[in-house]
Every structure is written in C-alpha cells, then in structure tokens.
Enzyme design. Structure first.
Site, short mmCIF file in Angstrom:
data_model
loop_
_atom_site.label_atom_id
_atom_site.label_comp_id
_atom_site.label_asym_id
_atom_site.label_seq_id
_atom_site.Cartn_x
_atom_site.Cartn_y
_atom_site.Cartn_z
N ASN A 8 1.46 -6.39 6.37
CA ASN A 8 2.13 -7.05 7.32
C ASN A 8 3.73 -6.59 7.33
O ASN A 8 4.66 -7.33 7.84
CB ASN A 8 2.25 -8.79 6.91
CG ASN A 8 0.89 -9.13 7.37
OD1 ASN A 8 0.34 -8.86 8.70
ND2 ASN A 8 0.20 -9.83 6.69
N LYS A 12 6.71 -0.68 7.95
CA LYS A 12 5.58 0.39 7.94
C LYS A 12 4.86 0.63 9.21
O LYS A 12 4.37 1.58 9.59
CB LYS A 12 4.74 0.06 6.73
CG LYS A 12 5.46 0.08 5.31
CD LYS A 12 4.42 -0.12 4.36
CE LYS A 12 4.78 -0.19 3.05
NZ LYS A 12 3.58 -0.81 1.90
N ASP A 68 -0.24 2.61 -0.86
CA ASP A 68 0.10 2.29 -1.96
C ASP A 68 1.28 3.35 -2.51
O ASP A 68 0.97 4.51 -2.46
CB ASP A 68 -0.79 2.02 -3.08
CG ASP A 68 -0.30 1.01 -4.21
OD1 ASP A 68 -0.11 0.04 -4.00
OD2 ASP A 68 -0.31 1.48 -5.35
N ASP A 151 15.67 2.67 -3.89
CA ASP A 151 16.35 3.58 -3.08
C ASP A 151 17.92 3.78 -3.44
O ASP A 151 18.37 4.94 -3.54
CB ASP A 151 16.51 2.98 -1.44
CG ASP A 151 15.33 3.50 -0.51
OD1 ASP A 151 14.34 3.98 -1.17
OD2 ASP A 151 15.15 2.70 0.42
N HIS A 176 8.04 10.03 1.25
CA HIS A 176 6.83 10.11 0.75
C HIS A 176 5.90 9.57 1.60
O HIS A 176 5.02 9.95 1.97
CB HIS A 176 6.79 9.47 -0.85
CG HIS A 176 7.79 8.14 -0.84
ND1 HIS A 176 9.06 8.21 -0.61
CD2 HIS A 176 7.32 6.62 -0.82
CE1 HIS A 176 9.56 6.90 -0.56
NE2 HIS A 176 8.49 6.32 -0.72
N ARG A 177 6.43 8.20 2.18
CA ARG A 177 5.34 7.48 3.17
C ARG A 177 5.32 8.30 4.39
O ARG A 177 4.24 8.32 4.98
CB ARG A 177 5.98 6.07 3.18
CG ARG A 177 5.05 5.09 3.75
CD ARG A 177 5.50 3.85 3.83
NE ARG A 177 7.01 3.68 3.50
CZ ARG A 177 7.43 3.35 2.40
NH1 ARG A 177 6.82 3.03 1.39
NH2 ARG A 177 8.85 3.37 2.42
P1 IMP Z 1 4.20 -0.47 -1.93
O1 IMP Z 1 3.12 0.01 -2.52
O2 IMP Z 1 4.59 0.18 -0.64
O3 IMP Z 1 4.56 -2.02 -1.75
O4 IMP Z 1 5.46 -0.34 -2.73
C1 IMP Z 1 5.46 -0.76 -4.24
C2 IMP Z 1 6.81 -0.74 -4.53
O5 IMP Z 1 7.44 0.47 -4.77
C3 IMP Z 1 8.00 -1.52 -3.68
O6 IMP Z 1 7.85 -2.87 -4.00
C4 IMP Z 1 9.15 -0.95 -4.18
O7 IMP Z 1 9.87 -1.35 -5.41
C5 IMP Z 1 8.59 0.60 -4.50
N1 IMP Z 1 8.87 1.52 -3.28
C6 IMP Z 1 7.81 1.71 -2.32
N2 IMP Z 1 8.48 2.52 -1.37
C7 IMP Z 1 9.62 2.74 -1.53
C8 IMP Z 1 10.74 3.53 -1.20
O8 IMP Z 1 10.54 4.24 0.12
N3 IMP Z 1 11.98 3.27 -1.51
C9 IMP Z 1 12.26 2.72 -2.70
N4 IMP Z 1 11.27 1.89 -3.26
C10 IMP Z 1 9.97 2.06 -2.81
#
Ligand code: IMP
Length: 191
Positions: A8, A12, A68, A151, A176-177
């Site tokens: 949600n 993203k 993730d 970040d 990364h994403r």
């Molecule tokens: P998620 O799996 O995308 O929910 O990411 C898990 C956790 O990784 C988040 O709660 C952030 O603390 C950290 N995180 C994920 N993506 C990023 C990013 O692009 N920048 C900084 N922290 C990130």
C-alpha cells in the site's frame, strides 16, 4: 494483464507504474480490499518477499508480486539486513534505526554497505525473483532530508551525496528498488 502488487506504499506504486508505462495494470492491496497484516517472518530478504507474494497468491489465486528490502552493512556482518524496518525494536522509527546503526558503527573504519531489494513474482503459479543492489558507504552523521529510512547515512558509490541529498528522480534512477523493478518490468514486457 492485471497484476497485484502486495503493497500500500504509494511511492512504490507510482514508481512501478511509471516504469511499466501502462503496459500492465497494477492493483494495490487497497484496490482489492485486502487489509490483512501479511506475515514477514522469514530470516532472509528473499524468503520474506516470497512469503508475502505466496500469501496473496494463495488467497486471491491471481498473478501478483511483493518486494522486500534491506540495508546490509559489511562491518556488522550484513545487519540490519532482513530486520531493517525494525532494527531498533518493534515500534521504532526511522530515526531510531539510524541512531542504532551510527552507534554500532562508531569508530569502525570499514563503512561499506549495500541496499538490496528482492521482488518475488508469482506468475501462473510459478515464482520468479528479481534482485537489485546498490553499493555504497555509511557516513558518520545524517545528511539530507529527502527520502526515508537509512537514506541520510548512505552514500552510493561514485557519489558524494547521501540518498537523502539526492532528488527522488536522481535516487530512483540508480536505487536498489529501481534496479529490481526494471528487471521485473523487462520480464513482464517480454511475456
Ligand atoms: P521494505 O521491505 O521496502 O519495507 O524496507 C524495509 C526497511 O528497509 C524500511 O523500513 C527502511 O528502513 C529500509 N529501506 C528500504 N528501502 C529503503 C531506501 O530506499 N532507503 C532507505 N531505507 C530503505
């Protein structure tokens, strides 16, 4: 083609819709009226991504994907890794997590780290994974106010600014994403 994205997170959703350029219709959990707490109890980033996508696939019997992400710091043996969201405890804030990392890294010379995202796609009953990584280093204090999470303390290789000092457009080109999302998009577009 309809594809459920097990999230949600509006940021993203926007990112993937932009990359896919309307070639695939993406539905969020809200769009399908799913308000479940999807379990994330695995010990790896890959495992958690799969757990989330399989949960949605089993419940709705529709093609779907989940992602993730974790920050892996070499001097901390890959921590916070799969525990990135709740590194400083269950109800912790981004700020608490950053403080914990900085304190554990205090005096540490090796500052290398990487962000890793794994996307798990369930397509016609088969699982496919797509990984995106970006290497960089952890600095000694927070810099910048954009972005979220870790970040403000992460400087990607070949840059002299943290992710939080880059604009979201700049970050989304190299993150990364974004890398994992582009791999997913290529797969979907070539089906
Ligand atoms: P998620 O799996 O995308 O929910 O990411 C898990 C956790 O990784 C988040 O709660 C952030 O603390 C950290 N995180 C994920 N993506 C990023 C990013 O692009 N920048 C900084 N922290 C990130």
């Amino acid at each position: 083609m309809n594809l459920i994205f097990a999230t949600n997170n509006s940021h993203k959703l926007k990112e993937i819709k932009e990359i896919l350029n309307n070639r695939v219709q993406i539905l969020s959990l809200q769009d399908i009226n799913c308000f479940d707490e999807i379990p994330e109890t695995q010990t790896t980033i890959e495992g958690n991504a799969r757990q989330k996508s399989m949960y949605i696939y089993k419940k709705y019997k529709q093609n779907c994907f989940a992602d993730d992400t974790g920050l892996e710091i070499d001097a901390l043996n890959g921590e916070p890794g799969v525990y990135s969201a709740r590194y400083a405890g269950n109800e912790c804030s981004f700020e608490d997590n950053v403080r914990k990392v900085l304190s554990k890294m205090n005096g540490t010379e090796n500052r290398t780290a990487q962000f890793k995202t794994v996307i798990s796609l369930i397509f016609n009953g088969n699982e496919f994974q797509f990984e995106g990584k970006i290497k960089g280093r952890i600095i000694n204090e927070k810099k910048g106010t954009n972005g979220f999470g870790y970040d403000p303390i992460f400087v990607p290789d070949d840059y002299d600014k943290t992710f939080a000092e880059l604009s979201s457009d700049e970050k989304n080109k190299i993150s990364h994403r974004a890398l994992a999302t582009k791999k997913l998009a290529e797969f979907l577009i070539n089906l």
